[in-house]
Design a protein around this motif. Sequence first.
Motif, PDB file in Angstrom:
ATOM      1  N   VAL A  22       0.901  -1.333  -0.032  1.00 59.09           N
ATOM      2  CA  VAL A  22       0.123  -0.081  -0.057  1.00 59.09           C
ATOM      3  C   VAL A  22       0.907   1.168   0.039  1.00 59.09           C
ATOM      4  O   VAL A  22       1.617   1.457   0.941  1.00 59.09           O
ATOM      5  CB  VAL A  22      -0.882   0.012   1.435  1.00 59.09           C
ATOM      6  N   VAL A  23       0.893   2.044  -1.055  1.00 58.48           N
ATOM      7  CA  VAL A  23       1.642   3.492  -1.097  1.00 58.48           C
ATOM      8  C   VAL A  23       0.787   4.377  -0.670  1.00 58.48           C
ATOM      9  O   VAL A  23      -0.329   4.432  -1.333  1.00 58.48           O
ATOM     10  CB  VAL A  23       2.113   3.719  -2.518  1.00 58.48           C
ATOM     11  N   THR A  24       1.219   5.066   0.396  1.00 57.08           N
ATOM     12  CA  THR A  24       0.254   6.324   0.845  1.00 57.08           C
ATOM     13  C   THR A  24       1.110   7.457   0.581  1.00 57.08           C
ATOM     14  O   THR A  24       2.286   7.576   0.405  1.00 57.08           O
ATOM     15  CB  THR A  24       0.125   6.149   2.435  1.00 57.08           C
ATOM     16  N   HIS A  25       0.607   8.654   0.648  1.00 59.06           N
ATOM     17  CA  HIS A  25       0.897  10.082   0.249  1.00 59.06           C
ATOM     18  C   HIS A  25      -0.094  11.125   0.981  1.00 59.06           C
ATOM     19  O   HIS A  25      -1.275  10.949   0.600  1.00 59.06           O
ATOM     20  CB  HIS A  25       1.274   9.880  -1.144  1.00 59.06           C
ATOM     21  N   GLY A  30      -3.359   9.889   1.989  1.00 58.43           N
ATOM     22  CA  GLY A  30      -4.220   9.040   1.275  1.00 58.43           C
ATOM     23  C   GLY A  30      -3.530   8.046   0.824  1.00 58.43           C
ATOM     24  O   GLY A  30      -2.410   7.930   0.685  1.00 58.43           O
ATOM     25  N   ILE A  31      -4.387   7.169   0.153  1.00 59.63           N
ATOM     26  CA  ILE A  31      -3.544   5.811  -0.554  1.00 59.63           C
ATOM     27  C   ILE A  31      -3.645   6.174  -1.879  1.00 59.63           C
ATOM     28  O   ILE A  31      -4.428   6.278  -2.757  1.00 59.63           O
ATOM     29  CB  ILE A  31      -4.665   4.553  -0.348  1.00 59.63           C
ATOM     30  N   GLU A  32      -2.457   6.059  -2.478  1.00 65.47           N
ATOM     31  CA  GLU A  32      -2.063   6.341  -3.948  1.00 65.47           C
ATOM     32  C   GLU A  32      -2.179   4.823  -4.636  1.00 65.47           C
ATOM     33  O   GLU A  32      -2.734   5.094  -5.844  1.00 65.47           O
ATOM     34  CB  GLU A  32      -0.747   6.546  -3.890  1.00 65.47           C
ATOM     35  N   GLN A  33      -2.165   3.658  -4.044  1.00 70.35           N
ATOM     36  CA  GLN A  33      -2.048   2.499  -4.921  1.00 70.35           C
ATOM     37  C   GLN A  33      -1.835   1.464  -3.966  1.00 70.35           C
ATOM     38  O   GLN A  33      -1.156   1.488  -2.949  1.00 70.35           O
ATOM     39  CB  GLN A  33      -0.858   2.535  -6.159  1.00 70.35           C
ATOM     40  N   VAL A  34      -2.605   0.380  -4.286  1.00 75.02           N
ATOM     41  CA  VAL A  34      -2.410  -0.992  -3.592  1.00 75.02           C
ATOM     42  C   VAL A  34      -2.360  -2.162  -4.533  1.00 75.02           C
ATOM     43  O   VAL A  34      -3.004  -2.130  -5.610  1.00 75.02           O
ATOM     44  CB  VAL A  34      -3.841  -1.366  -2.796  1.00 75.02           C
ATOM     45  N   GLY A  35      -1.527  -3.009  -4.358  1.00 75.07           N
ATOM     46  CA  GLY A  35      -1.299  -4.250  -5.173  1.00 75.07           C
ATOM     47  C   GLY A  35      -0.017  -5.017  -4.824  1.00 75.07           C
ATOM     48  O   GLY A  35       0.373  -4.599  -3.870  1.00 75.07           O
ATOM     49  N   SER A  36       0.077  -6.126  -5.625  1.00 74.36           N
ATOM     50  CA  SER A  36       1.220  -6.750  -5.366  1.00 74.36           C
ATOM     51  C   SER A  36       2.531  -5.948  -5.674  1.00 74.36           C
ATOM     52  O   SER A  36       2.509  -4.895  -6.472  1.00 74.36           O
ATOM     53  CB  SER A  36       1.318  -8.075  -6.359  1.00 74.36           C
ATOM     54  N   TYR A  41       5.175  -2.060  -9.095  1.00 74.32           N
ATOM     55  CA  TYR A  41       6.357  -1.637  -9.935  1.00 74.32           C
ATOM     56  C   TYR A  41       6.255  -1.443 -11.461  1.00 74.32           C
ATOM     57  O   TYR A  41       6.605  -0.535 -11.955  1.00 74.32           O
ATOM     58  CB  TYR A  41       7.795  -2.483  -9.788  1.00 74.32           C
ATOM     59  N   ASP A  42       5.462  -2.401 -12.054  1.00 78.66           N
ATOM     60  CA  ASP A  42       5.276  -2.656 -13.461  1.00 78.66           C
ATOM     61  C   ASP A  42       4.024  -1.537 -13.840  1.00 78.66           C
ATOM     62  O   ASP A  42       4.280  -0.963 -15.083  1.00 78.66           O
ATOM     63  CB  ASP A  42       4.850  -3.918 -13.725  1.00 78.66           C
ATOM     64  N   HIS A  43       3.027  -1.180 -13.152  1.00 82.76           N
ATOM     65  CA  HIS A  43       1.868  -0.398 -13.397  1.00 82.76           C
ATOM     66  C   HIS A  43       1.589   0.675 -12.457  1.00 82.76           C
ATOM     67  O   HIS A  43       0.623   0.671 -11.772  1.00 82.76           O
ATOM     68  CB  HIS A  43       0.785  -1.147 -13.598  1.00 82.76           C
ATOM     69  N   PRO A  44       2.709   1.584 -11.984  1.00 83.35           N
ATOM     70  CA  PRO A  44       2.586   2.624 -11.278  1.00 83.35           C
ATOM     71  C   PRO A  44       1.275   3.604 -11.655  1.00 83.35           C
ATOM     72  O   PRO A  44       0.867   3.712 -12.733  1.00 83.35           O
ATOM     73  CB  PRO A  44       3.672   3.482 -11.292  1.00 83.35           C
ATOM     74  N   ALA A  45       0.152   3.798 -10.556  1.00 81.93           N
ATOM     75  CA  ALA A  45      -1.031   4.348 -10.820  1.00 81.93           C
ATOM     76  C   ALA A  45      -0.817   5.783 -11.004  1.00 81.93           C
ATOM     77  O   ALA A  45      -1.615   6.476 -11.730  1.00 81.93           O
ATOM     78  CB  ALA A  45      -1.965   3.849  -9.918  1.00 81.93           C
ATOM     79  N   THR A  46      -0.012   6.557 -10.260  1.00 82.60           N
ATOM     80  CA  THR A  46       0.155   7.879 -10.370  1.00 82.60           C
ATOM     81  C   THR A  46       1.787   8.345 -10.564  1.00 82.60           C
ATOM     82  O   THR A  46       2.520   7.527 -10.156  1.00 82.60           O
ATOM     83  CB  THR A  46      -0.194   8.482  -8.968  1.00 82.60           C
ATOM     84  N   PRO A  47       1.895   9.724 -10.722  1.00 83.98           N
ATOM     85  CA  PRO A  47       3.225  10.034 -10.794  1.00 83.98           C
ATOM     86  C   PRO A  47       4.051   9.898  -9.481  1.00 83.98           C
ATOM     87  O   PRO A  47       5.187   9.628  -9.521  1.00 83.98           O
ATOM     88  CB  PRO A  47       3.146  11.691 -10.879  1.00 83.98           C
ATOM     89  N   PHE A  48       3.321  10.184  -8.464  1.00 86.77           N
ATOM     90  CA  PHE A  48       3.930   9.997  -6.927  1.00 86.77           C
ATOM     91  C   PHE A  48       4.431   8.373  -6.949  1.00 86.77           C
ATOM     92  O   PHE A  48       5.630   8.203  -6.537  1.00 86.77           O
ATOM     93  CB  PHE A  48       2.978  10.050  -5.849  1.00 86.77           C
TER      94      PHE A  48
END
Length: 164
Positions: free
Chosen positions: A19-22, A25-31, A36-43
């Motif tokens: 879980v990547v937070t910034h 808030g949560i930026e992305q959740v995944g394996s 790494y292969d499909h970052p959801a946001t610039p952060f």
Amino acid sequence: GVFVTHDQEEALEVADRVVVTHRGGIEQVGSPAEIYDHPATPFVYQFLGNVNRLPARINRGAAEIGGLAFDAKGFESVEDQPGIAFVRPHDLGISAQGPQGIPVSLRHAVVIGPTVRLELEGPERMTLEAELSRSAFEALDARPGQALWARPRSLRAFLDEGAK
């Protein structure tokens, strides 16, 4: 169990889910592979290690960078907006044969075992980093100051929310 760390490599090595937070808030959740292969946001892209940020124009499903057009999925309805394209150093192909790519010049190269890290100067004094195998670098036979061309093999574009 839950493990909290600011060490990105450690998180990707030991976790089943990340879980990547910034800013609370949560930026992305995944394996780790998904993150790494499909970052959801610039952060998330910048959070996971070294990455080149290239100014782009997003236009009808393409990211235009230095006169070249690259696929920008999800932006088919966007017309001529400022964007940012992210390219990891190992996804930046370098060639001495032009002009199929972004014009760059070699600032310097650092050999790290089987890998060579190149620092390049792009348009408008932009700094780019590329990573090549030692054999690819030797085949390039580049010297500091030499004109080269950089071509992203894989990139991810986002609209530049800061630009108006």
